[in-house]
Design an enzyme around this catalytic site. Structure first.
Site, PDB file in Angstrom:
ATOM      1  N   ARG A   1      11.756   3.766   2.869  1.00 55.94           N
ATOM      2  CA  ARG A   1      11.837   3.145   3.928  1.00 55.94           C
ATOM      3  C   ARG A   1      12.388   2.240   3.828  1.00 55.94           C
ATOM      4  O   ARG A   1      13.357   1.454   3.049  1.00 55.94           O
ATOM      5  CB  ARG A   1      10.291   2.069   3.239  1.00 55.94           C
ATOM      6  CG  ARG A   1       9.873   0.621   3.819  1.00 55.94           C
ATOM      7  CD  ARG A   1       8.556  -0.041   4.315  1.00 55.94           C
ATOM      8  NE  ARG A   1       7.568   0.869   4.478  1.00 55.94           N
ATOM      9  CZ  ARG A   1       5.898   0.214   4.518  1.00 55.94           C
ATOM     10  NH1 ARG A   1       5.990  -1.149   3.881  1.00 55.94           N
ATOM     11  NH2 ARG A   1       5.316   1.648   5.065  1.00 55.94           N
TER      12      ARG A   1
ATOM     13  N   LYS B   1      25.531  -4.667  -2.336  1.00 54.36           N
ATOM     14  CA  LYS B   1      26.744  -4.449  -2.600  1.00 54.36           C
ATOM     15  C   LYS B   1      27.016  -3.623  -1.322  1.00 54.36           C
ATOM     16  O   LYS B   1      29.050  -3.102  -1.355  1.00 54.36           O
ATOM     17  CB  LYS B   1      27.385  -3.228  -3.551  1.00 54.36           C
ATOM     18  CG  LYS B   1      26.652  -4.305  -5.136  1.00 54.36           C
ATOM     19  CD  LYS B   1      27.206  -3.279  -6.410  1.00 54.36           C
ATOM     20  CE  LYS B   1      26.552  -3.434  -7.977  1.00 54.36           C
ATOM     21  NZ  LYS B   1      27.370  -3.663  -8.483  1.00 54.36           N
TER      22      LYS B   1
ATOM     23  N   HIS C   1       5.783   6.077  11.179  1.00 56.43           N
ATOM     24  CA  HIS C   1       5.239   6.002   9.828  1.00 56.43           C
ATOM     25  C   HIS C   1       4.200   7.179   9.806  1.00 56.43           C
ATOM     26  O   HIS C   1       3.228   7.365   9.532  1.00 56.43           O
ATOM     27  CB  HIS C   1       4.570   4.929   9.815  1.00 56.43           C
ATOM     28  CG  HIS C   1       4.427   4.375   8.481  1.00 56.43           C
ATOM     29  ND1 HIS C   1       4.173   5.249   7.167  1.00 56.43           N
ATOM     30  CD2 HIS C   1       3.796   3.445   7.902  1.00 56.43           C
ATOM     31  CE1 HIS C   1       4.126   4.182   6.089  1.00 56.43           C
ATOM     32  NE2 HIS C   1       3.787   3.160   6.781  1.00 56.43           N
TER      33      HIS C   1
ATOM     34  N   ARG D   1       0.515  -0.724   0.109  1.00 55.66           N
ATOM     35  CA  ARG D   1      -0.427   0.320  -0.233  1.00 55.66           C
ATOM     36  C   ARG D   1       0.454   1.124   0.279  1.00 55.66           C
ATOM     37  O   ARG D   1       0.423   2.261  -0.634  1.00 55.66           O
ATOM     38  CB  ARG D   1      -0.837   0.207   0.601  1.00 55.66           C
ATOM     39  CG  ARG D   1      -1.868  -0.566   0.893  1.00 55.66           C
ATOM     40  CD  ARG D   1      -2.219  -1.160   1.621  1.00 55.66           C
ATOM     41  NE  ARG D   1      -2.025  -2.218   3.212  1.00 55.66           N
ATOM     42  CZ  ARG D   1      -2.101  -3.438   2.438  1.00 55.66           C
ATOM     43  NH1 ARG D   1      -3.138  -3.749   2.076  1.00 55.66           N
ATOM     44  NH2 ARG D   1      -1.244  -4.228   2.666  1.00 55.66           N
ATOM     45  N   THR D   2       1.767   1.552   0.749  1.00 57.23           N
ATOM     46  CA  THR D   2       2.817   2.811   1.644  1.00 57.23           C
ATOM     47  C   THR D   2       3.139   2.966  -0.256  1.00 57.23           C
ATOM     48  O   THR D   2       3.077   3.804  -0.630  1.00 57.23           O
ATOM     49  CB  THR D   2       3.518   2.597   1.704  1.00 57.23           C
ATOM     50  OG1 THR D   2       3.023   2.258   3.418  1.00 57.23           O
ATOM     51  CG2 THR D   2       4.198   3.976   2.308  1.00 57.23           C
TER      52      THR D   2
HETATM   53  C1  NCD Z   1       2.456  -0.725   7.899  1.00 53.64           C
HETATM   54  C2  NCD Z   1       3.694  -1.012   8.109  1.00 53.64           C
HETATM   55  O1  NCD Z   1       4.580  -1.349   7.302  1.00 53.64           O
HETATM   56  O2  NCD Z   1       4.443  -0.552   9.298  1.00 53.64           O
HETATM   57  N1  NCD Z   1       1.462  -1.329   6.645  1.00 53.64           N
HETATM   58  C3  NCD Z   1       1.113   0.014   6.128  1.00 53.64           C
HETATM   59  O3  NCD Z   1       1.989   0.836   5.748  1.00 53.64           O
HETATM   60  N2  NCD Z   1       0.028  -0.028   5.530  1.00 53.64           N
HETATM   61  C4  NCD Z   1       1.731  -2.072   9.165  1.00 53.64           C
HETATM   62  C5  NCD Z   1       2.410  -3.403   8.951  1.00 53.64           C
HETATM   63  O4  NCD Z   1       3.336  -4.019   8.189  1.00 53.64           O
HETATM   64  O5  NCD Z   1       1.970  -4.592  10.133  1.00 53.64           O
END
Ligand code: NCD
Length: 304
Positions: A105, A84, A133, A54-55
């Protein structure tokens, strides 16, 4: 409000700035459907050192709906950092020459902040370890406002893995800007760290702790469930002790208020049973779309 440049932590935003982001998001509902060319000349780099559906895809969808372009990697192993041993600083020094904004991320707490320090272009934190997040927290606030009409005056349960879950850390901090009561509901092993609760209380939030699913879903307007973050457990045997022990099923529905909403950042494993999906309270898949809207607003505000 001052110009938004980086988005690293919810702690960097005050209520005025958050409300402004939510207002700009509302305006994006139309743009998301009609599309625009506002960011036609801009390139967004997505650097994902951890899995995501999703993100990453909602950031990409947001950028494409605004007419911009996207490049990046979705897996650390395909980049020089993973394959590397390139440092994060060198990765950033490279990517800043290819793009106008970086969405990152990374499994380490503090990683996004470090990336921003090395970067000459704006950086957005799309998840830093178990720490934060922020764009998820903002889309959660936007969802609460959209589905419930306002955020002030609500009671909200943050449930599940409150120890390792970064979404609840950011959302907990974000909610302290509003007049809400917060119930933290987790199995003993996964309680929110005392320092984080302390921060929330210092910021003015009313916070109580409970440890059962029944207590979690009762007498609240918003039930925000989270996945047990298996990948962050130092010892897999600890995960085995809690897996499957904290889930909401349709049997818990009679305990919920009729107008309560159930949210979840997703992905879910077994903490929200599929038999909930048809209930009017279940709004987690509607919440997903708000990720596109909110991220359009953020991109527009930083790059527009
Ligand atoms: C979350 C994350 O990556 O922190 N997912 C997201 O970004 N929607 C929650 C999760 O992974 O449980």
């Amino acid at each position: 409000m001052g110009e938004l440049r980086n988005l690293i932590s919810m702690k960097d935003l005050d209520r005025k700035q958050i409300d402004h982001i939510l207002d700009v998001s509302s305006k994006m509902e139309d743009v998301a459907i009609k599309r625009s060319k506002d960011l036609e000349s801009k390139i967004m780099a997505v650097l994902f050192f951890e899995p995501s559906t999703r993100t990453r895809l909602s950031f990409e969808s947001a950028m494409l709906r605004l007419g911009g372009s996207v490049l990046g990697f979705a897996e650390a192993t395909t980049s020089s950092a993973g394959g590397k041993g390139e440092t994060l600083a060198d990765t950033i020094r490279t990517v800043e020459r290819y793009a106008d904004i970086i969405v990152i991320r990374h499994p380490l707490d503090g990683s996004a902040r470090v990336a921003a320090e090395f970067s000459s272009i704006p950086v957005i934190n799309a998840g830093s370890g178990s720490e934060e997040h922020p764009t998820q927290a903002l889309l959660d606030l936007y969802s609460i406002k959209k589905f419930k009409g306002s955020i002030d005056g609500l009671s909200i349960s943050l449930c599940g893995d409150l120890k390792y879950g970064r979404t609840v850390h950011s959302l907990g901090m974000a909610l302290t800007n509003y007049n809400v009561s917060i119930k933290l509901a987790a199995p003993q092993m996964l309680r929110m760290k005392p320092a984080v609760i302390e921060d929330m209380r210092k910021a003015g939030a009313e916070v109580i702790e409970v440890d059962s699913v029944e207590e979690a879903v009762k007498d609240v307007d918003v039930i925000y469930m989270t996945r047990i973050q298996k990948e962050r457990f130092p010892d897999p045997r600890e995960y085995d002790k809690v897996v499957g022990r904290f889930s909401i099923t349709a049997d818990d529905a009679p305990l919920m208020r009729d107008d309560a909403i159930v949210l979840h950042p997703l992905p879910r494993v077994d903490e929200l049973s599929a038999d909930l999906d048809g209930l009017p309270q279940a709004r987690y898949f509607d919440q997903v779309y708000n990720g596109v809207i909110l991220r359009m607003a953020i991109l527009k505000m930083i790059l527009g």
